[in-house]
Motif scaffolding. Structure first.
Motif, PDB file in Angstrom:
ATOM      1  N   GLN A   9       0.870  -1.028  -0.081  1.00 12.13           N
ATOM      2  CA  GLN A   9       0.009  -0.100   0.030  1.00 12.13           C
ATOM      3  C   GLN A   9       0.770   1.222   0.074  1.00 12.13           C
ATOM      4  O   GLN A   9       0.488   2.236  -0.718  1.00 12.13           O
ATOM      5  CB  GLN A   9      -0.923   0.128   1.142  1.00 12.13           C
ATOM      6  N   GLY A  10       1.962   1.074   0.788  1.00 11.34           N
ATOM      7  CA  GLY A  10       2.779   2.430   0.748  1.00 11.34           C
ATOM      8  C   GLY A  10       3.835   2.554  -0.479  1.00 11.34           C
ATOM      9  O   GLY A  10       3.516   3.789  -0.843  1.00 11.34           O
ATOM     10  N   VAL A  57      -4.829   8.098  -1.348  1.00  7.24           N
ATOM     11  CA  VAL A  57      -5.491   8.758   0.043  1.00  7.24           C
ATOM     12  C   VAL A  57      -6.235   7.353   0.572  1.00  7.24           C
ATOM     13  O   VAL A  57      -6.284   7.024   1.706  1.00  7.24           O
ATOM     14  CB  VAL A  57      -6.343   9.716   0.005  1.00  7.24           C
ATOM     15  N   GLY A  58      -7.156   7.056  -0.339  1.00 10.29           N
ATOM     16  CA  GLY A  58      -7.741   5.727  -0.076  1.00 10.29           C
ATOM     17  C   GLY A  58      -7.047   4.317   0.137  1.00 10.29           C
ATOM     18  O   GLY A  58      -7.597   3.478   1.020  1.00 10.29           O
ATOM     19  N   LEU A  59      -5.815   4.293  -0.293  1.00  9.78           N
ATOM     20  CA  LEU A  59      -4.873   3.128   0.028  1.00  9.78           C
ATOM     21  C   LEU A  59      -4.293   3.257   1.506  1.00  9.78           C
ATOM     22  O   LEU A  59      -4.209   2.194   2.219  1.00  9.78           O
ATOM     23  CB  LEU A  59      -3.820   2.946  -0.874  1.00  9.78           C
ATOM     24  N   ILE A  60      -4.337   4.280   2.150  1.00 11.73           N
ATOM     25  CA  ILE A  60      -3.330   4.695   3.532  1.00 11.73           C
ATOM     26  C   ILE A  60      -4.435   5.087   4.443  1.00 11.73           C
ATOM     27  O   ILE A  60      -4.396   4.513   5.596  1.00 11.73           O
ATOM     28  CB  ILE A  60      -2.316   5.536   3.128  1.00 11.73           C
ATOM     29  N   ALA A  61      -5.121   5.907   4.267  1.00 14.27           N
ATOM     30  CA  ALA A  61      -6.144   6.609   5.277  1.00 14.27           C
ATOM     31  C   ALA A  61      -6.980   5.873   5.901  1.00 14.27           C
ATOM     32  O   ALA A  61      -6.973   5.754   7.240  1.00 14.27           O
ATOM     33  CB  ALA A  61      -6.605   7.970   4.600  1.00 14.27           C
ATOM     34  N   PRO A  62      -7.905   5.172   5.325  1.00 15.22           N
ATOM     35  CA  PRO A  62      -8.896   4.268   5.818  1.00 15.22           C
ATOM     36  C   PRO A  62      -8.164   3.247   6.992  1.00 15.22           C
ATOM     37  O   PRO A  62      -8.626   3.168   7.983  1.00 15.22           O
ATOM     38  CB  PRO A  62      -9.494   3.680   4.819  1.00 15.22           C
ATOM     39  N   GLY A  63      -7.211   2.550   6.639  1.00 12.71           N
ATOM     40  CA  GLY A  63      -6.385   1.769   7.447  1.00 12.71           C
ATOM     41  C   GLY A  63      -5.836   2.352   8.685  1.00 12.71           C
ATOM     42  O   GLY A  63      -5.859   1.732   9.600  1.00 12.71           O
ATOM     43  N   ALA A  64      -4.946   3.606   8.307  1.00 12.10           N
ATOM     44  CA  ALA A  64      -4.488   4.361   9.458  1.00 12.10           C
ATOM     45  C   ALA A  64      -5.332   4.725  10.320  1.00 12.10           C
ATOM     46  O   ALA A  64      -4.790   4.620  11.477  1.00 12.10           O
ATOM     47  CB  ALA A  64      -3.395   5.318   8.757  1.00 12.10           C
ATOM     48  N   ALA A  77      -8.815  -1.640  -6.070  1.00 10.59           N
ATOM     49  CA  ALA A  77      -9.386  -2.398  -6.903  1.00 10.59           C
ATOM     50  C   ALA A  77      -9.281  -1.336  -8.292  1.00 10.59           C
ATOM     51  O   ALA A  77      -9.243  -1.772  -9.480  1.00 10.59           O
ATOM     52  CB  ALA A  77     -10.529  -2.732  -6.792  1.00 10.59           C
ATOM     53  N   LEU A  78      -9.588  -0.094  -7.878  1.00 13.95           N
ATOM     54  CA  LEU A  78      -9.860   0.770  -9.101  1.00 13.95           C
ATOM     55  C   LEU A  78      -8.581   0.927  -9.801  1.00 13.95           C
ATOM     56  O   LEU A  78      -8.192   1.297 -10.963  1.00 13.95           O
ATOM     57  CB  LEU A  78     -10.426   2.440  -8.517  1.00 13.95           C
ATOM     58  N   LEU A  79      -7.150   1.036  -9.045  1.00 10.07           N
ATOM     59  CA  LEU A  79      -6.039   1.167  -9.494  1.00 10.07           C
ATOM     60  C   LEU A  79      -5.429  -0.076 -10.178  1.00 10.07           C
ATOM     61  O   LEU A  79      -4.828   0.107 -11.266  1.00 10.07           O
ATOM     62  CB  LEU A  79      -5.065   1.534  -8.374  1.00 10.07           C
ATOM     63  N   ALA A  80      -6.035  -1.191  -9.731  1.00 15.41           N
ATOM     64  CA  ALA A  80      -5.691  -2.398 -10.575  1.00 15.41           C
ATOM     65  C   ALA A  80      -6.513  -2.324 -11.903  1.00 15.41           C
ATOM     66  O   ALA A  80      -6.085  -2.535 -12.979  1.00 15.41           O
ATOM     67  CB  ALA A  80      -6.137  -3.738  -9.903  1.00 15.41           C
ATOM     68  N   ALA A 108       0.112  -5.999  -7.937  1.00 16.49           N
ATOM     69  CA  ALA A 108       0.094  -5.687  -6.860  1.00 16.49           C
ATOM     70  C   ALA A 108      -1.122  -5.008  -6.235  1.00 16.49           C
ATOM     71  O   ALA A 108      -1.494  -5.367  -4.817  1.00 16.49           O
ATOM     72  CB  ALA A 108       1.377  -4.617  -6.349  1.00 16.49           C
ATOM     73  N   MET A 109      -1.858  -4.167  -6.708  1.00 16.72           N
ATOM     74  CA  MET A 109      -2.960  -3.621  -6.199  1.00 16.72           C
ATOM     75  C   MET A 109      -4.101  -4.403  -6.092  1.00 16.72           C
ATOM     76  O   MET A 109      -4.977  -4.609  -5.483  1.00 16.72           O
ATOM     77  CB  MET A 109      -3.341  -2.253  -7.144  1.00 16.72           C
ATOM     78  N   ALA A 110      -4.181  -5.467  -7.183  1.00 15.32           N
ATOM     79  CA  ALA A 110      -5.325  -6.557  -7.178  1.00 15.32           C
ATOM     80  C   ALA A 110      -4.908  -7.338  -5.719  1.00 15.32           C
ATOM     81  O   ALA A 110      -6.157  -7.659  -5.194  1.00 15.32           O
ATOM     82  CB  ALA A 110      -5.196  -7.629  -8.417  1.00 15.32           C
ATOM     83  N   PHE A 111      -3.800  -7.866  -5.643  1.00 13.09           N
ATOM     84  CA  PHE A 111      -3.391  -8.439  -4.445  1.00 13.09           C
ATOM     85  C   PHE A 111      -3.470  -7.591  -3.088  1.00 13.09           C
ATOM     86  O   PHE A 111      -4.272  -8.360  -1.924  1.00 13.09           O
ATOM     87  CB  PHE A 111      -1.665  -8.759  -4.383  1.00 13.09           C
ATOM     88  N   VAL A 112      -3.509  -6.311  -3.149  1.00 15.43           N
ATOM     89  CA  VAL A 112      -3.883  -5.453  -1.670  1.00 15.43           C
ATOM     90  C   VAL A 112      -5.405  -5.601  -1.699  1.00 15.43           C
ATOM     91  O   VAL A 112      -6.093  -5.798  -0.565  1.00 15.43           O
ATOM     92  CB  VAL A 112      -3.282  -4.036  -2.002  1.00 15.43           C
ATOM     93  N   ALA A 113      -6.140  -5.426  -3.034  1.00 12.72           N
ATOM     94  CA  ALA A 113      -7.588  -5.667  -2.761  1.00 12.72           C
ATOM     95  C   ALA A 113      -8.025  -6.867  -2.017  1.00 12.72           C
ATOM     96  O   ALA A 113      -8.752  -6.932  -1.318  1.00 12.72           O
ATOM     97  CB  ALA A 113      -8.168  -5.199  -4.229  1.00 12.72           C
ATOM     98  N   TYR A 114      -7.574  -7.899  -2.773  1.00 10.26           N
ATOM     99  CA  TYR A 114      -8.022  -9.237  -2.031  1.00 10.26           C
ATOM    100  C   TYR A 114      -7.507  -9.477  -0.740  1.00 10.26           C
ATOM    101  O   TYR A 114      -8.003 -10.000   0.219  1.00 10.26           O
ATOM    102  CB  TYR A 114      -7.071 -10.280  -3.213  1.00 10.26           C
ATOM    103  N   GLY A 115      -6.176  -9.142  -0.592  1.00  7.02           N
ATOM    104  CA  GLY A 115      -5.524  -9.210   0.796  1.00  7.02           C
ATOM    105  C   GLY A 115      -6.506  -8.332   1.804  1.00  7.02           C
ATOM    106  O   GLY A 115      -6.563  -8.847   2.913  1.00  7.02           O
ATOM    107  N   ARG A 116      -6.741  -7.332   1.579  1.00  8.88           N
ATOM    108  CA  ARG A 116      -7.656  -6.542   2.452  1.00  8.88           C
ATOM    109  C   ARG A 116      -8.879  -6.838   2.570  1.00  8.88           C
ATOM    110  O   ARG A 116      -9.785  -6.672   3.459  1.00  8.88           O
ATOM    111  CB  ARG A 116      -7.674  -5.023   2.260  1.00  8.88           C
TER     112      ARG A 116
END
Length: 123
Positions: A9-10, A57-64, A77-80, A108-116
């Motif tokens: 994500q970072g 912002v959506g990658l970092i802020a909600p989780g943080a 998912a949008l970035l993928a 990588a972004m598809a994996f982040v979407a699936y992972g989260r």
């Protein structure tokens, strides 16, 4: 797994943030050097750049902030999906290194979407 997802994500945030800034604020400077920028009108590139910045912002802020963590899944998912568009554009212009980069970032972004969503939700 959580650490791997945060690292992705970072890194995704850094790469897509730089890409979004370039598309929105530096388009004239960089568009002359990259033939594939002619594939879409400038307004489309600007819209894609704004979407990238919002998704960063959506990658970092909600989780943080532990607020609406589903937005991280949506942003990734949008970035993928956007990466698929870029792969198509670069294939059209036979630009091999950007095809590889877009493919890696998209995966990588598809994996982040699936992972989260499945592996390590931040809920």
């Amino acid at each position: 797994m959580n650490i791997l997802l945060w690292v992705l994500q970072g890194l995704g945030g850094l790469v897509y943030g730089a890409s979004g800034v370039m598309k929105v604020f530096m388009f004239d400077k960089v568009s002359g050097d990259v033939p594939s920028f002619g594939a879409l009108p400038r307004e489309a590139w600007t819209a894609l750049g704004i979407m990238e910045l919002v998704c960063v912002v959506g990658l970092i802020a909600p989780g943080a902030l532990r607020w609406q963590p589903t937005l991280t899944v949506v942003a990734a998912a949008l970035l993928a999906t956007e990466s698929l568009v870029f792969i198509w554009v670069h294939v059209k212009y036979n630009e091999i290194p950007p095809i590889i980069m877009s493919g890696i970032l998209g995966l990588a972004m598809a994996f982040v979407a699936y992972g989260r969503m499945v592996l390590q939700p931040t809920f």
